[in-house]
Design a protein around this motif. Structure first.
Motif, mmCIF file in Angstrom:
data_model
loop_
_atom_site.group_PDB
_atom_site.id
_atom_site.type_symbol
_atom_site.label_atom_id
_atom_site.label_comp_id
_atom_site.label_asym_id
_atom_site.label_seq_id
_atom_site.Cartn_x
_atom_site.Cartn_y
_atom_site.Cartn_z
ATOM 1 N N LEU A 190 0.835 -1.199 0.000
ATOM 2 C CA LEU A 190 0.000 0.000 0.000
ATOM 3 C C LEU A 190 0.872 1.251 0.000
ATOM 4 C CD1 LEU A 190 -2.735 1.408 0.162
ATOM 5 C CD2 LEU A 190 -2.662 1.080 2.645
ATOM 6 N N ARG A 191 1.934 1.236 0.778
ATOM 7 C CA ARG A 191 2.836 2.381 0.841
ATOM 8 C C ARG A 191 3.430 2.682 -0.534
ATOM 9 N NH1 ARG A 191 7.291 4.178 -0.085
ATOM 10 N NH2 ARG A 191 8.360 5.722 1.139
ATOM 11 N N GLN A 208 -8.800 11.009 -12.573
ATOM 12 C CA GLN A 208 -8.735 9.603 -12.167
ATOM 13 C C GLN A 208 -8.081 9.435 -10.796
ATOM 14 O OE1 GLN A 208 -6.494 7.908 -15.364
ATOM 15 N NE2 GLN A 208 -8.231 7.866 -16.777
ATOM 16 N N LEU A 209 -7.134 10.293 -10.463
ATOM 17 C CA LEU A 209 -6.376 10.160 -9.211
ATOM 18 C C LEU A 209 -7.087 10.749 -8.001
ATOM 19 C CD1 LEU A 209 -2.843 11.090 -10.594
ATOM 20 C CD2 LEU A 209 -3.544 8.842 -9.735
ATOM 21 N N VAL A 253 -1.347 8.339 4.634
ATOM 22 C CA VAL A 253 -1.132 9.768 4.824
ATOM 23 C C VAL A 253 0.270 10.094 4.335
ATOM 24 C CG1 VAL A 253 -0.964 11.646 6.503
ATOM 25 C CG2 VAL A 253 -2.692 9.853 6.805
ATOM 26 N N VAL A 254 0.341 11.087 3.473
ATOM 27 C CA VAL A 254 1.612 11.555 2.938
ATOM 28 C C VAL A 254 1.881 12.926 3.524
ATOM 29 C CG1 VAL A 254 2.887 12.191 0.852
ATOM 30 C CG2 VAL A 254 1.185 10.339 0.768
ATOM 31 N N ILE A 267 -0.048 17.801 3.382
ATOM 32 C CA ILE A 267 -0.570 16.532 3.889
ATOM 33 C C ILE A 267 -1.601 16.051 2.889
ATOM 34 C CG2 ILE A 267 -1.872 15.377 5.713
ATOM 35 C CD1 ILE A 267 -0.781 17.461 7.654
ATOM 36 N N CYS A 268 -1.400 14.851 2.385
ATOM 37 C CA CYS A 268 -2.332 14.233 1.446
ATOM 38 C C CYS A 268 -2.855 12.955 2.087
ATOM 39 C CB CYS A 268 -1.643 13.832 0.150
ATOM 40 S SG CYS A 268 -0.654 15.122 -0.596
ATOM 41 N N VAL A 269 -4.140 12.721 1.955
ATOM 42 C CA VAL A 269 -4.736 11.480 2.451
ATOM 43 C C VAL A 269 -5.243 10.697 1.247
ATOM 44 C CG1 VAL A 269 -6.475 10.433 3.942
ATOM 45 C CG2 VAL A 269 -5.396 12.598 4.624
ATOM 46 N N TRP A 270 -4.776 9.464 1.138
ATOM 47 C CA TRP A 270 -5.170 8.548 0.065
ATOM 48 C C TRP A 270 -5.985 7.417 0.673
ATOM 49 C CZ3 TRP A 270 -3.934 9.121 -5.133
ATOM 50 C CH2 TRP A 270 -3.055 10.160 -5.427
ATOM 51 N N ALA A 271 -7.033 6.981 -0.024
ATOM 52 C CA ALA A 271 -7.884 5.897 0.480
ATOM 53 C C ALA A 271 -8.439 5.090 -0.682
ATOM 54 C CB ALA A 271 -9.033 6.472 1.307
ATOM 55 N N GLN A 272 -8.821 3.852 -0.372
ATOM 56 C CA GLN A 272 -9.502 3.035 -1.369
ATOM 57 C C GLN A 272 -10.821 3.714 -1.697
ATOM 58 O OE1 GLN A 272 -6.662 0.660 -2.221
ATOM 59 N NE2 GLN A 272 -8.608 0.232 -3.170
ATOM 60 N N ASP A 273 -11.086 3.863 -2.962
ATOM 61 C CA ASP A 273 -12.315 4.482 -3.456
ATOM 62 C C ASP A 273 -12.829 3.556 -4.549
ATOM 63 O OD1 ASP A 273 -14.367 6.182 -4.165
ATOM 64 O OD2 ASP A 273 -13.083 7.810 -4.870
ATOM 65 N N GLY A 274 -13.705 2.644 -4.170
ATOM 66 C CA GLY A 274 -14.090 1.583 -5.097
ATOM 67 C C GLY A 274 -12.916 0.648 -5.276
ATOM 68 N N ALA A 275 -12.560 0.398 -6.518
ATOM 69 C CA ALA A 275 -11.463 -0.525 -6.808
ATOM 70 C C ALA A 275 -10.114 0.168 -6.896
ATOM 71 C CB ALA A 275 -11.745 -1.255 -8.115
ATOM 72 N N ASP A 276 -10.100 1.491 -6.722
ATOM 73 C CA ASP A 276 -8.851 2.225 -6.913
ATOM 74 C C ASP A 276 -8.486 3.022 -5.670
ATOM 75 O OD1 ASP A 276 -6.600 3.009 -8.269
ATOM 76 O OD2 ASP A 276 -7.661 4.079 -9.849
ATOM 77 N N LEU A 277 -7.271 3.495 -5.673
ATOM 78 C CA LEU A 277 -6.729 4.328 -4.604
ATOM 79 C C LEU A 277 -6.783 5.767 -5.098
ATOM 80 C CD1 LEU A 277 -5.245 4.004 -1.857
ATOM 81 C CD2 LEU A 277 -3.131 3.812 -3.154
ATOM 82 N N ARG A 278 -7.423 6.652 -4.315
ATOM 83 C CA ARG A 278 -7.560 8.048 -4.732
ATOM 84 C C ARG A 278 -7.257 8.984 -3.569
ATOM 85 N NH1 ARG A 278 -11.743 5.693 -7.791
ATOM 86 N NH2 ARG A 278 -11.408 6.042 -10.009
ATOM 87 N N MET A 279 -6.828 10.185 -3.925
ATOM 88 C CA MET A 279 -6.587 11.209 -2.909
ATOM 89 C C MET A 279 -7.933 11.790 -2.484
ATOM 90 S SD MET A 279 -3.916 14.398 -2.908
ATOM 91 C CE MET A 279 -4.899 15.562 -3.829
#
Length: 128
Positions: free
Chosen positions: A4-5, A29-30, A78-79, A103-115
């Motif tokens: 994940l990292r 998309q991101l 968290v970046v 600070i950026c937070v990324w999470a699973q959003d459906g099947a993808d990873l998004r900010m």
């Protein structure tokens, strides 16, 4: 299988490249549809407003990662980072360089990873 990292690091690299290239399609998309983006001057944008503004005028000429730390757990990450930005400001037209902490937070959003969240602040009292 990629960690994940590492996946978040790749997404962050893609995001920065897309900003410089003004690739609004790739950014779409991101970024999560629910994105809240807080600029270093305190202005808050939704994803739609942020991308619409970039489509009209992209100020990003160059972005360098000075420092980046990624903490990932439970499908989220968290970046924290320091970025050196070279941007076009006007009027009058001029290139301005400054550093920000973000600070950026990324999470699973459906099947993808998004900010899903972004917040930054100027370093050293810059007023760009």
């Amino acid at each position: 299988m990629i960690s994940l990292r590492d996946a978040i690091e790749r997404k962050e690299d893609e995001r920065l490249c897309a900003l410089i290239a003004a690739d609004v399609g790739r950014l779409d998309q991101l970024l999560s549809d629910g994105l809240i983006f807080v600029h270093p001057n305190g202005r808050v944008d939704s994803k739609a407003n942020y991308l619409a503004n970039l489509a009209v005028r992209n100020p990003y000429l160059d972005i360098k990662v000075v420092e980046r730390t990624i903490t990932a757990a439970g499908g989220m990450g968290v970046v924290t980072c320091e970025l050196e930005l070279l941007v076009l400001r006007d009027p009058p037209a001029q290139n301005v360089s400054y550093n920000i902490r973000g600070i950026c937070v990324w999470a699973q959003d459906g099947a993808d990873l998004r900010m899903i969240r972004y917040q930054s602040t100027f370093i050293g009292g810059a007023n760009a």
